[in-house]
Motif scaffolding. Structure first.
Motif, PDB file in Angstrom:
ATOM      1  N   LEU A   2      39.599   1.486 -16.856  1.00 38.14           N
ATOM      2  CA  LEU A   2      38.294   1.647 -17.467  1.00 38.14           C
ATOM      3  C   LEU A   2      37.617   2.857 -16.858  1.00 38.14           C
ATOM      4  CD1 LEU A   2      37.187  -2.067 -17.468  1.00 38.14           C
ATOM      5  CD2 LEU A   2      37.854  -0.725 -19.441  1.00 38.14           C
ATOM      6  N   ASP A   3      37.112   3.721 -17.702  1.00 39.90           N
ATOM      7  CA  ASP A   3      36.545   4.984 -17.256  1.00 39.90           C
ATOM      8  C   ASP A   3      35.047   4.968 -17.414  1.00 39.90           C
ATOM      9  OD1 ASP A   3      35.993   7.613 -16.637  1.00 39.90           O
ATOM     10  OD2 ASP A   3      36.658   8.374 -18.574  1.00 39.90           O
ATOM     11  N   THR A   4      34.321   5.017 -16.318  1.00 39.47           N
ATOM     12  CA  THR A   4      32.861   5.014 -16.393  1.00 39.47           C
ATOM     13  C   THR A   4      32.287   6.416 -16.389  1.00 39.47           C
ATOM     14  OG1 THR A   4      32.691   4.803 -14.010  1.00 39.47           O
ATOM     15  CG2 THR A   4      32.634   2.770 -15.291  1.00 39.47           C
ATOM     16  N   HIS A  43      37.808  -5.078 -21.348  1.00 40.27           N
ATOM     17  CA  HIS A  43      39.230  -4.749 -21.199  1.00 40.27           C
ATOM     18  C   HIS A  43      39.430  -3.331 -21.697  1.00 40.27           C
ATOM     19  CE1 HIS A  43      40.185  -4.885 -25.515  1.00 40.27           C
ATOM     20  NE2 HIS A  43      39.313  -5.888 -25.567  1.00 40.27           N
ATOM     21  N   ASP A  44      40.392  -2.641 -21.090  1.00 41.88           N
ATOM     22  CA  ASP A  44      40.715  -1.324 -21.624  1.00 41.88           C
ATOM     23  C   ASP A  44      41.683  -1.533 -22.789  1.00 41.88           C
ATOM     24  OD1 ASP A  44      43.149  -1.882 -20.441  1.00 41.88           O
ATOM     25  OD2 ASP A  44      43.159  -0.147 -19.144  1.00 41.88           O
ATOM     26  N   HIS A  45      41.773  -0.563 -23.664  1.00 45.01           N
ATOM     27  CA  HIS A  45      42.583  -0.742 -24.868  1.00 45.01           C
ATOM     28  C   HIS A  45      44.079  -0.673 -24.614  1.00 45.01           C
ATOM     29  CE1 HIS A  45      39.333  -1.384 -27.578  1.00 45.01           C
ATOM     30  NE2 HIS A  45      38.715  -0.281 -27.165  1.00 45.01           N
ATOM     31  N   THR A  46      44.492  -0.270 -23.419  1.00 42.57           N
ATOM     32  CA  THR A  46      45.920  -0.281 -23.093  1.00 42.57           C
ATOM     33  C   THR A  46      46.341  -1.629 -22.513  1.00 42.57           C
ATOM     34  OG1 THR A  46      45.560   0.589 -20.863  1.00 42.57           O
ATOM     35  CG2 THR A  46      45.943   2.204 -22.623  1.00 42.57           C
ATOM     36  N   GLY A  47      45.364  -2.480 -22.167  1.00 44.94           N
ATOM     37  CA  GLY A  47      45.668  -3.787 -21.612  1.00 44.94           C
ATOM     38  C   GLY A  47      46.009  -3.773 -20.140  1.00 44.94           C
ATOM     39  N   PRO A  85      29.680  -0.963 -22.590  1.00 42.74           N
ATOM     40  CA  PRO A  85      29.019   0.154 -21.930  1.00 42.74           C
ATOM     41  C   PRO A  85      29.976   1.194 -21.371  1.00 42.74           C
ATOM     42  CG  PRO A  85      29.077  -1.701 -20.451  1.00 42.74           C
ATOM     43  CD  PRO A  85      29.655  -2.171 -21.769  1.00 42.74           C
ATOM     44  N   VAL A  86      31.264   1.015 -21.598  1.00 40.01           N
ATOM     45  CA  VAL A  86      32.274   1.930 -21.082  1.00 40.01           C
ATOM     46  C   VAL A  86      33.084   2.464 -22.256  1.00 40.01           C
ATOM     47  CG1 VAL A  86      34.304   2.134 -19.596  1.00 40.01           C
ATOM     48  CG2 VAL A  86      32.403   0.689 -18.892  1.00 40.01           C
ATOM     49  N   ALA A  87      33.223   3.778 -22.338  1.00 47.28           N
ATOM     50  CA  ALA A  87      34.005   4.396 -23.410  1.00 47.28           C
ATOM     51  C   ALA A  87      35.451   3.922 -23.346  1.00 47.28           C
ATOM     52  CB  ALA A  87      33.942   5.917 -23.287  1.00 47.28           C
ATOM     53  N   GLY A  88      36.026   3.613 -24.504  1.00 48.68           N
ATOM     54  CA  GLY A  88      37.431   3.211 -24.566  1.00 48.68           C
ATOM     55  C   GLY A  88      37.677   1.777 -24.165  1.00 48.68           C
TER      56      GLY A  88
END
Length: 126
Positions: A2-4, A43-47, A85-88
């Motif tokens: 997750l990229d803030t 969750h990030d979209h890559t899991g 609140p986090v892109a992606g």
């Protein structure tokens, strides 16, 4: 991960984000749900990772190995956003499905410890 960086805006609300590997995080979510202590979870979209929204200021003292805590947007409104609140990222536990506005750091630390022990014990049985 997750990229803030750059993905947080004023609508995000004040929160810090504890990021953990997905397997560890999923176990912790289950534990926290049983104890009525889970706040919104991303969750990030890559899991690969999960992110637990925690109260602002948590990043200042967070030192649990295997996790990271990032300060997100410290000067925003108090409301938890409906959009991640986090892109992606997407919601695993959306704000409207969460028991709390944010997961309490002590409860999260305990759940992550229990999750690690569960994963370790499951690995020994195989």
């Amino acid at each position: 991960m997750l990229d803030t960086d750059g993905g947080i805006g004023p609508q995000a609300g004040p929160c810090d984000l504890v990021t953990v590997p997905a397997r560890h995080g999923l176990e912790a979510v289950d534990i926290l749900r049983l104890r009525d202590g889970v706040g919104p979870v991303l969750h990030d979209h890559t899991g690969d990772t999960l992110g637990f929204l925690v109260p602002p200021g948590t990043a200042d003292g967070w030192d649990l190995p295997g996790s990271a805590c990032t300060q997100t947007y410290p000067h925003a409104s108090r409301a938890v956003p409906s959009a991640p609140p986090v892109a992606g990222a997407g919601w695993l536990v959306p704000p409207e499905g969460a028991i709390a506005q944010a997961t309490e750091p002590a409860e999260l630390r305990a759940a992550l410890g229990e999750a690690a022990r569960t994963i370790e014990a499951a690995g020994r049985r195989v």
